[in-house]
Motif scaffolding. Structure first.
Motif, PDB file in Angstrom:
ATOM      1  N   LYS A 112       0.980  -1.239  -0.082  1.00 44.68           N
ATOM      2  CA  LYS A 112       0.129   0.031   0.178  1.00 44.68           C
ATOM      3  C   LYS A 112       0.873   1.290  -0.120  1.00 44.68           C
ATOM      4  CE  LYS A 112      -3.930  -1.913   2.348  1.00 44.68           C
ATOM      5  NZ  LYS A 112      -4.988  -2.077   3.489  1.00 44.68           N
ATOM      6  N   GLU A 113       1.977   1.241   0.536  1.00 42.21           N
ATOM      7  CA  GLU A 113       3.073   2.589   0.615  1.00 42.21           C
ATOM      8  C   GLU A 113       3.832   2.365  -0.791  1.00 42.21           C
ATOM      9  OE1 GLU A 113       5.144   1.899   4.077  1.00 42.21           O
ATOM     10  OE2 GLU A 113       3.596   2.198   5.583  1.00 42.21           O
ATOM     11  N   TRP A 114       4.095   1.209  -1.209  1.00 41.38           N
ATOM     12  CA  TRP A 114       5.168   1.138  -2.358  1.00 41.38           C
ATOM     13  C   TRP A 114       4.440   1.197  -3.547  1.00 41.38           C
ATOM     14  CZ3 TRP A 114      10.776  -0.507  -2.930  1.00 41.38           C
ATOM     15  CH2 TRP A 114      11.583  -0.015  -1.860  1.00 41.38           C
ATOM     16  N   LYS A 115       3.034   0.766  -3.567  1.00 35.66           N
ATOM     17  CA  LYS A 115       2.194   0.748  -4.559  1.00 35.66           C
ATOM     18  C   LYS A 115       2.512  -0.371  -5.599  1.00 35.66           C
ATOM     19  CE  LYS A 115       0.583   4.754  -3.379  1.00 35.66           C
ATOM     20  NZ  LYS A 115      -0.604   4.744  -2.220  1.00 35.66           N
ATOM     21  N   TYR A 116       3.260  -1.322  -5.200  1.00 33.18           N
ATOM     22  CA  TYR A 116       3.306  -2.533  -5.815  1.00 33.18           C
ATOM     23  C   TYR A 116       3.991  -3.612  -4.890  1.00 33.18           C
ATOM     24  CZ  TYR A 116       8.556  -1.640  -6.817  1.00 33.18           C
ATOM     25  OH  TYR A 116      10.042  -1.299  -6.415  1.00 33.18           O
ATOM     26  N   SER A 117       4.139  -4.769  -5.265  1.00 33.18           N
ATOM     27  CA  SER A 117       4.612  -5.915  -4.615  1.00 33.18           C
ATOM     28  C   SER A 117       5.998  -6.090  -4.691  1.00 33.18           C
ATOM     29  CB  SER A 117       3.836  -7.321  -4.734  1.00 33.18           C
ATOM     30  OG  SER A 117       4.386  -8.376  -4.057  1.00 33.18           O
ATOM     31  N   ILE A 118       6.970  -6.331  -3.797  1.00 31.26           N
ATOM     32  CA  ILE A 118       8.391  -6.671  -3.884  1.00 31.26           C
ATOM     33  C   ILE A 118       8.954  -7.295  -2.840  1.00 31.26           C
ATOM     34  CG2 ILE A 118       9.142  -4.440  -2.940  1.00 31.26           C
ATOM     35  CD1 ILE A 118      11.471  -4.889  -5.107  1.00 31.26           C
ATOM     36  N   ASP A 119       9.513  -8.509  -2.886  1.00 31.09           N
ATOM     37  CA  ASP A 119       9.941  -9.511  -1.700  1.00 31.09           C
ATOM     38  C   ASP A 119      11.304  -9.564  -1.787  1.00 31.09           C
ATOM     39  OD1 ASP A 119       7.330 -10.050  -0.442  1.00 31.09           O
ATOM     40  OD2 ASP A 119       7.089 -11.258  -2.678  1.00 31.09           O
ATOM     41  N   TRP A 120      12.066  -9.338  -0.891  1.00 28.44           N
ATOM     42  CA  TRP A 120      13.541  -9.685  -0.699  1.00 28.44           C
ATOM     43  C   TRP A 120      13.663 -10.840   0.047  1.00 28.44           C
ATOM     44  CZ3 TRP A 120      12.134  -4.578   0.228  1.00 28.44           C
ATOM     45  CH2 TRP A 120      12.773  -3.486  -0.655  1.00 28.44           C
ATOM     46  N   VAL A 121      14.394 -11.956  -0.407  1.00 34.58           N
ATOM     47  CA  VAL A 121      14.262 -13.321   0.014  1.00 34.58           C
ATOM     48  C   VAL A 121      15.658 -13.564   0.428  1.00 34.58           C
ATOM     49  CG1 VAL A 121      13.723 -15.762  -0.183  1.00 34.58           C
ATOM     50  CG2 VAL A 121      12.375 -14.029  -1.005  1.00 34.58           C
ATOM     51  N   TYR A 122      16.168 -14.023   1.690  1.00 41.59           N
ATOM     52  CA  TYR A 122      17.409 -14.214   2.227  1.00 41.59           C
ATOM     53  C   TYR A 122      17.695 -15.535   2.818  1.00 41.59           C
ATOM     54  CZ  TYR A 122      17.590  -9.040   2.113  1.00 41.59           C
ATOM     55  OH  TYR A 122      17.630  -7.790   1.373  1.00 41.59           O
ATOM     56  N   PRO A 123      18.860 -16.324   2.767  1.00 41.14           N
ATOM     57  CA  PRO A 123      19.032 -17.443   3.378  1.00 41.14           C
ATOM     58  C   PRO A 123      18.953 -17.220   4.878  1.00 41.14           C
ATOM     59  CG  PRO A 123      21.056 -16.545   2.796  1.00 41.14           C
ATOM     60  CD  PRO A 123      20.085 -15.565   2.122  1.00 41.14           C
ATOM     61  N   GLU A 124      18.384 -18.023   5.805  1.00 44.44           N
ATOM     62  CA  GLU A 124      18.199 -17.885   7.294  1.00 44.44           C
ATOM     63  C   GLU A 124      19.064 -18.845   7.980  1.00 44.44           C
ATOM     64  OE1 GLU A 124      16.586 -15.971  10.621  1.00 44.44           O
ATOM     65  OE2 GLU A 124      17.115 -15.525   8.390  1.00 44.44           O
ATOM     66  N   ASP A 125      19.901 -19.566   7.379  1.00 41.67           N
ATOM     67  CA  ASP A 125      20.971 -20.278   8.222  1.00 41.67           C
ATOM     68  C   ASP A 125      22.162 -20.394   7.345  1.00 41.67           C
ATOM     69  OD1 ASP A 125      20.233 -22.089   6.486  1.00 41.67           O
ATOM     70  OD2 ASP A 125      20.004 -23.671   7.760  1.00 41.67           O
ATOM     71  N   LEU A 126      23.274 -21.048   8.193  1.00 40.18           N
ATOM     72  CA  LEU A 126      24.578 -20.801   7.124  1.00 40.18           C
ATOM     73  C   LEU A 126      24.642 -21.791   6.263  1.00 40.18           C
ATOM     74  CD1 LEU A 126      26.901 -20.522  10.401  1.00 40.18           C
ATOM     75  CD2 LEU A 126      26.439 -18.859   8.833  1.00 40.18           C
ATOM     76  N   ALA A 127      23.956 -23.077   6.391  1.00 43.65           N
ATOM     77  CA  ALA A 127      23.875 -24.223   5.357  1.00 43.65           C
ATOM     78  C   ALA A 127      23.313 -23.596   4.082  1.00 43.65           C
ATOM     79  CB  ALA A 127      23.218 -25.310   5.860  1.00 43.65           C
ATOM     80  N   THR A 128      22.098 -22.905   4.344  1.00 39.71           N
ATOM     81  CA  THR A 128      21.322 -22.246   3.124  1.00 39.71           C
ATOM     82  C   THR A 128      22.049 -21.027   2.576  1.00 39.71           C
ATOM     83  OG1 THR A 128      19.252 -22.757   4.209  1.00 39.71           O
ATOM     84  CG2 THR A 128      19.428 -21.411   2.350  1.00 39.71           C
ATOM     85  N   ARG A 129      22.810 -20.266   3.346  1.00 41.42           N
ATOM     86  CA  ARG A 129      23.567 -19.250   2.772  1.00 41.42           C
ATOM     87  C   ARG A 129      24.771 -19.836   2.038  1.00 41.42           C
ATOM     88  NH1 ARG A 129      25.642 -14.021   3.925  1.00 41.42           N
ATOM     89  NH2 ARG A 129      28.090 -13.950   3.564  1.00 41.42           N
ATOM     90  N   GLN A 130      25.290 -21.002   2.295  1.00 41.31           N
ATOM     91  CA  GLN A 130      26.503 -21.590   1.512  1.00 41.31           C
ATOM     92  C   GLN A 130      25.746 -21.919   0.276  1.00 41.31           C
ATOM     93  OE1 GLN A 130      29.575 -22.034   2.590  1.00 41.31           O
ATOM     94  NE2 GLN A 130      29.782 -22.681   0.232  1.00 41.31           N
ATOM     95  N   LEU A 131      24.647 -22.242  -0.013  1.00 39.26           N
ATOM     96  CA  LEU A 131      24.062 -22.483  -1.613  1.00 39.26           C
ATOM     97  C   LEU A 131      24.151 -21.066  -2.276  1.00 39.26           C
ATOM     98  CD1 LEU A 131      20.594 -24.338  -0.516  1.00 39.26           C
ATOM     99  CD2 LEU A 131      22.852 -25.386  -1.461  1.00 39.26           C
TER     100      LEU A 131
END
Length: 304
Positions: A112-131
């Motif tokens: 509603k504030e940005w007028k469009y949909s945007i998602d930032w998706v990050y790894p949430e543990d060290l093993a996923t960050r390694q990917l």
């Protein structure tokens, strides 16, 4: 008469104060403009894009396809379901989830504030960050930064390193572009130490808009068109925005923030809030302490 005279005096005082503020703001704007010109003269120049501190290069399609598979198997459905949830409708745009043995975190501004949909998706543990680290290592960005002739000068001790890896997923874009820089203008060596990489997961050739707006050296509005198999990288002072679009197509990108490994020398520019986000606040703390060793570094800086 005295009351009328007093009101007139107050009015002129108010006008004088406003004029003084306008002059101060004008002086500041001129100073900032001069700083930008000075910075531009020292930053790498891309003659094709007619802009500073930005470049395009080829990335291996098999790596992009692997990143796309990771997105489709573990992220896309979650974002779609999340976008329709009551929690999102209430404005809660932060969410953690597990898919198989992989852990993710998504953060988004309120549509509603940005007028469009945007998602930032990050790894949430060290093993996923390694990917993400593995994808980064095989994208050939480090080789490009070390061998290019544009003048990029990342100062590293052992190697250029990934600071953060993420997916950027958006639908539509605001009518009025949100102009910004990922890293502030700088005239010293600090300006060369952090960069953003964006490469699309899907072919965007058929999209007439929804690409990347940027300002060239003449401060003219230009469009960089995203291409499958190409990555754009940009650093300090590169003014850009998402190109407005109204189509309903989901546009997904693999994104990396990368740069120096000399945290002891440049940590002020790379640690939050100056540096790029790394994920949730909890996992960011893990990365700061266990990968970047910023906990010990901050203590040494504070004299503890």
């Amino acid at each position: 008469l005295k009351a009328a005279h007093g009101a007139e005096v107050d009015e002129w005082k108010d006008k004088a104060q406003k004029a003084t503020e306008e002059l101060k703001n004008l002086a500041i704007a001129r100073k900032v403009s001069q700083m930008k010109l000075t910075a531009q003269a020292r930053l790498p120049l891309n003659t094709q894009l007619v802009a500073a501190n930005v470049a395009e290069f080829d990335v291996p399609l098999e790596v992009v396809e692997e990143a796309c598979t990771l997105y489709e198997h573990h992220i896309r459905a979650e974002l779609s379901q999340r976008g329709e949830s009551a929690e999102v409708a209430k404005g809660n745009r932060c969410h953690k989830w597990r898919s198989d043995d992989k852990h993710f975190f998504v953060q988004s501004p309120n549509p509603k504030e940005w007028k469009y949909s945007i998602d930032w998706v990050y790894p949430e543990d060290l093993a996923t960050r390694q990917l993400f680290e593995s994808l980064f290592e095989r994208l050939m960005v480090k080789e490009f930064m070390k061998t290019n002739t544009l003048g990029f000068k990342i100062d590293f001790e052992n190697d250029i390193q990934m600071l953060a890896g993420s997916y950027v997923v958006r639908v539509g874009a605001r009518d009025c572009p949100f102009w910004h820089v990922d890293y502030e203008w700088s005239c010293d060596q600090q300006a060369f130490q952090a960069y953003t990489l964006m490469t699309p997961l899907y072919d965007m050739e058929s999209f007439s808009d929804g690409h990347l707006l940027y300002h060239n050296l003449a401060h003219e509005e230009c469009v960089y068109r995203y291409k499958l198999g190409k990555a754009v990288i940009f650093g300090s002072g590169f003014e850009h925005a998402t190109q407005p679009c109204t189509d309903p197509h989901v546009k997904a990108f693999l994104c990396f923030n990368f740069g120096t490994d000399k945290m002891d020398k440049y940590w002020e520019a790379l640690a939050p809030p100056a540096g790029p986000p790394l994920g949730s606040p909890e996992f960011s703390q893990v990365v700061h302490e266990h990968i970047f060793k910023l906990g010990a570094l901050r203590n040494s800086k504070d004299g503890n």
